[in-house]
Design an enzyme around this catalytic site. Structure first.
Site, PDB file in Angstrom:
ATOM      1  CE  LYS A 214       0.365  -1.537   5.281  1.00 59.35           C
ATOM      2  NZ  LYS A 214       0.184  -2.300   5.682  1.00 59.35           N
ATOM      3  NE  ARG A 248       1.540  -0.693  12.650  1.00 61.24           N
ATOM      4  CZ  ARG A 248       1.996   0.630  11.303  1.00 61.24           C
ATOM      5  NH1 ARG A 248       1.248   0.093  10.082  1.00 61.24           N
ATOM      6  NH2 ARG A 248       2.691   0.757  12.138  1.00 61.24           N
TER       7      ARG A 248
END
Length: 271
Positions: A214, A248
């Protein structure tokens, strides 16, 4: 906690949730797995690398994403859920915040619902999950990044999600919470919520951390998305140290190894 036909510890071990984006436009791997055969090959690869559960999504939720029509999202995810469940013995989580998509996915065999809006996008979502009897992951999210007192407000927002879940009839034992790194937060707030994971444990729910590749990693290291593995691994070790139930991730093999090493250090006994 039972997810599919597998029992997961809610504390004491961090499991790996492998990401399967059935999308043409996800920020990291859009277009790579968005047909049935390629998706199945990638699931097989993630299982071989030690993945414990697959999280499947048909709509990209990257910053600035365009919302898909419900019918198109269903057309993307249902055939792949059915194929994965027919081919492999691994739990499947469906990443959606739309009740119609959740219903279709549940009928296709999804074992868990992962809602990035924490039941706050559509008031029907809680009832859909409750009636299914499935576990769910409910994420913290906001439409803007304005906070007076950041972590206390994150806690308050998650308490509101838990209240909505209770009102809908979702059993508290079937809820996992996600602090929502990358959603409704500035760069600094993303760092703070990762550092504050242990404070979220006061909500008495297992946690999932999703930081893989991210922007918080890209901004910290000044690296493009394809070079963010090492930064992701650091966040995974933070998850282990904070006793998160899941991470995740895109890169299953490397994260499985990082968890194994971190847990070996934590669990070693002095002679």
């Amino acid at each position: 906690m039972i997810i599919g036909n597998k029992e997961f510890q809610t504390s004491g071990h961090t499991y790996v949730m492998g990401i399967l984006n059935i999308t043409p436009d996800s920020f990291s791997d859009g277009g790579k797995w968005n047909d049935r055969d390629r998706a199945l090959r990638h699931v097989e690869e993630m299982i071989g690398e030690g993945g414990d559960i697959i999280d499947m999504g048909g709509e990209s939720t990257r910053p600035g994403y365009t919302m898909l029509p419900v019918e198109e999202e269903i057309e993307r995810v249902v055939p792949v859920i059915e194929a994965v469940k027919a081919t492999f013995d691994i739990p499947v989580s469906l990443d959606t915040y739309k009740p119609e998509v959740a219903l279709a996915g549940i009928s296709a065999g999804a074992d868990m619902i992962n809602d990035i809006w924490g039941l706050k996008y559509d008031s029907r979502m809680g009832k859909v999950i409750a009636e299914s009897g499935l576990p769910c992951c409910l994420m913290h999210n906001r439409r803007e990044t304005k906070y007076e007192h950041f972590l206390p407000e994150v806690l308050s927002d998650l308490k509101e999600t838990l209240r909505l879940a209770e009102e809908a009839g979702i059993s508290g034992e079937k809820i996992i919470l996600d602090p929502g790194v990358g959603f409704g937060k500035t760069y600094e707030q993303n760092l703070e919520v990762i550092r504050g994971l242990r404070e979220l444990r006061q909500l008495n729910c297992p946690l999932l951390l999703g930081c893989s590749r991210k922007s918080v990693i890209g901004l910290t290291l000044d690296l493009p998305v394809e070079q963010r593995l090492e930064g992701t691994l650091v966040t995974t070790v933070m998850a282990v140290l904070s006793d998160c139930m899941f991470v995740r991730v895109h890169d299953v093999k490397e994260n499985v190894r990082a968890i194994k090493m971190a847990e070996a250090i934590l669990n070693c006994q002095e002679e």
